[in-house]
Motif scaffolding. Structure first.
Motif, short mmCIF file in Angstrom:
data_model
loop_
_atom_site.label_atom_id
_atom_site.label_comp_id
_atom_site.label_asym_id
_atom_site.label_seq_id
_atom_site.Cartn_x
_atom_site.Cartn_y
_atom_site.Cartn_z
N LEU A 18 0.82 -1.21 0.00
CA LEU A 18 0.00 0.00 0.00
C LEU A 18 0.86 1.26 0.00
N TRP A 19 2.05 1.19 0.59
CA TRP A 19 2.90 2.36 0.65
C TRP A 19 3.45 2.72 -0.72
N ALA A 20 3.38 1.80 -1.67
CA ALA A 20 3.84 2.11 -3.02
C ALA A 20 2.98 3.19 -3.64
N GLN A 21 1.74 3.32 -3.16
CA GLN A 21 0.86 4.40 -3.60
C GLN A 21 0.90 5.48 -2.52
N LYS A 22 1.68 6.49 -2.78
CA LYS A 22 1.97 7.45 -1.72
C LYS A 22 0.72 8.16 -1.22
N SER A 23 -0.21 8.47 -2.11
CA SER A 23 -1.41 9.17 -1.67
C SER A 23 -2.20 8.32 -0.68
N LEU A 27 -2.95 8.83 3.51
CA LEU A 27 -4.25 8.72 4.14
C LEU A 27 -4.24 7.69 5.26
N GLU A 28 -3.56 6.58 5.04
CA GLU A 28 -3.45 5.56 6.07
C GLU A 28 -2.73 6.10 7.30
N ALA A 29 -1.66 6.84 7.06
CA ALA A 29 -0.92 7.44 8.17
C ALA A 29 -1.80 8.44 8.91
N MET A 30 -2.60 9.20 8.16
CA MET A 30 -3.50 10.18 8.78
C MET A 30 -4.51 9.48 9.68
N ILE A 31 -5.05 8.36 9.20
CA ILE A 31 -6.01 7.61 10.00
C ILE A 31 -5.38 7.13 11.30
N MET A 32 -4.18 6.55 11.20
CA MET A 32 -3.54 6.02 12.40
C MET A 32 -3.16 7.11 13.38
N GLU A 62 -12.77 16.55 10.99
CA GLU A 62 -11.78 17.22 10.14
C GLU A 62 -10.98 16.22 9.33
N THR A 63 -10.50 15.18 9.97
CA THR A 63 -9.71 14.16 9.29
C THR A 63 -10.57 13.39 8.29
N ALA A 64 -11.80 13.05 8.70
CA ALA A 64 -12.71 12.31 7.82
C ALA A 64 -13.01 13.09 6.55
N ASN A 65 -13.24 14.38 6.67
CA ASN A 65 -13.51 15.20 5.50
C ASN A 65 -12.30 15.25 4.56
N LYS A 66 -11.11 15.31 5.12
CA LYS A 66 -9.90 15.32 4.30
C LYS A 66 -9.77 14.01 3.53
N ILE A 67 -10.06 12.90 4.22
CA ILE A 67 -9.99 11.59 3.58
C ILE A 67 -11.00 11.49 2.45
N MET A 68 -12.22 11.93 2.71
CA MET A 68 -13.27 11.87 1.70
C MET A 68 -12.90 12.70 0.47
N GLU A 69 -12.39 13.90 0.70
CA GLU A 69 -12.01 14.77 -0.42
C GLU A 69 -10.85 14.18 -1.21
N ALA A 70 -9.88 13.60 -0.50
CA ALA A 70 -8.72 13.02 -1.16
C ALA A 70 -9.09 11.84 -2.04
N ARG A 71 -10.17 11.14 -1.68
CA ARG A 71 -10.58 9.98 -2.44
C ARG A 71 -11.67 10.30 -3.45
N GLY A 72 -11.88 11.58 -3.76
CA GLY A 72 -12.81 11.96 -4.80
C GLY A 72 -14.22 12.23 -4.34
N SER A 278 4.51 6.56 11.21
CA SER A 278 5.28 7.80 11.22
C SER A 278 6.71 7.56 10.74
N ILE A 279 7.33 6.47 11.22
CA ILE A 279 8.70 6.14 10.81
C ILE A 279 8.74 5.84 9.32
N ARG A 280 7.78 5.02 8.86
CA ARG A 280 7.76 4.65 7.45
C ARG A 280 7.56 5.87 6.56
N ARG A 281 6.70 6.77 6.99
CA ARG A 281 6.43 7.97 6.20
C ARG A 281 7.67 8.85 6.11
#
Length: 292
Positions: A18-23, A27-32, A62-72, A278-281
């Motif tokens: 999943l990390w191969a797709q940076k976007s 979002l995964e990092a934001m969720i965690m 706030e985070t949920a809205n960002k995720i929704m917008e990022a995913r179209g 966080s480390i992976r990012r």
């Protein structure tokens, strides 16, 4: 300790691709980073409270809205947040300040008519999506026809949906809980073969939500409270079913894949996983800097 390390290894076996797709990784990092794990009491503003059960994550507005917008999808001002389950589903939770909705037309709910309206909306929306270069979205029919629980003032339905970008069929199981001045909306997204599981999970989730004193349907004051200009039929046809299905077809696949990671990791590892994300990012960012 050995068991803990084995779970971490299993987590990375799923997470690395999943990390191969940076976007998506962002979002995964934001969720965690923002997730709150149950059991926990979540305040839902002036309207209600949520007793978040164990094995669930709550993602704030706030985070949920960002995720929704990022995913179209789109941000919703009345959104409380997103809930993610270890059982592999996600739910969008929000409030609509509609005014008091009368349920006099409950007996007039016509499934065929409502589906016809949604199909018309689908054609209009897909034309707009093609013009914008966005994947088309489709309603495949009812998974459960609309019905109204008069005793508990709940409107319930489920539709089957899919995106042209991801043909995996999904169920959007929706329950609207009517209150004194508006409604709490819950739309749970699950695999198309999980209707009964979605039904049970949605009802359990809604049972964990309590309208605060003075905001229940029975607290309606006809002399002071605003009354909505529409009833139950227009509520479905005018928006909650016809317009929101696309949002959840888009976001559903991403969240359901993330839920698998969550299930492998377990709630007990939530804090540790935040650090790992966080480390992976940071490593990815360092790699990007090296190429600049």
């Amino acid at each position: 300790m050995k068991k803990w390390l084995m779970m971490i290894a299993a987590f990375f076996a799923v997470a690395v691709p999943l990390w191969a797709q940076k976007s998506d990784a962002d979002l995964e990092a934001m969720i965690m980073q923002k997730a709150q794990a149950g059991p926990k009491t979540i305040d839902l503003g002036s309207e209600a409270t949520l007793q978040l059960p164990a094995r669930l994550l709550f993602i704030d507005k706030e985070t949920a809205n960002k995720i929704m917008e990022a995913r179209g999808g789109g941000a919703e001002p009345g959104r409380y947040g997103i809930i993610i389950s270890m059982e592999g589903w996600m739910a969008d939770l929000g409030y609509v300040d509609s005014g008091h909705i009368k349920d006099d037309d409950a007996q007039d709910l016509k499934a065929d008519k409502l589906m016809s309206i949604m199909k018309k909306v689908e054609k209009e929306e897909n034309k707009s999506r093609r013009d914008r270069g966005v994947a088309e979205l489709y309603v495949d029919g009812w998974a459960q026809e609309p019905n109204y629980d008069r005793a508990n003032h709940r409107l319930i339905w489920a539709i089957k949906v899919h995106s042209a970008a991801d043909n995996e069929p999904m169920i959007n199981y929706s329950i609207v809980a009517l209150g004194r001045k508006g409604m709490i909306t819950t739309t749970l997204v699950h695999g198309a073969d999980k209707l009964e599981a979605a039904k049970t999970s949605t009802n359990d989730l809604l049972a964990a939500i309590t309208f605060k004193d003075g905001n229940r349907y029975s607290d309606f004051n006809p002399t002071t409270d605003k009354v909505a200009e529409y009833g139950l039929t227009a509520l479905i046809a005018g928006g909650l079913a016809a317009k929101k299905f696309g949002l959840f077809a888009i976001i559903g696949a991403f969240i359901l894949k993330f839920a698998k990671i969550f299930a492998i990791a377990g709630v007990a590892l939530l804090v540790g996983l935040k650090k790992l994300f966080s480390i992976r990012r940071r490593r990815d960012e360092d790699d990007d800097d090296d190429w600049k």
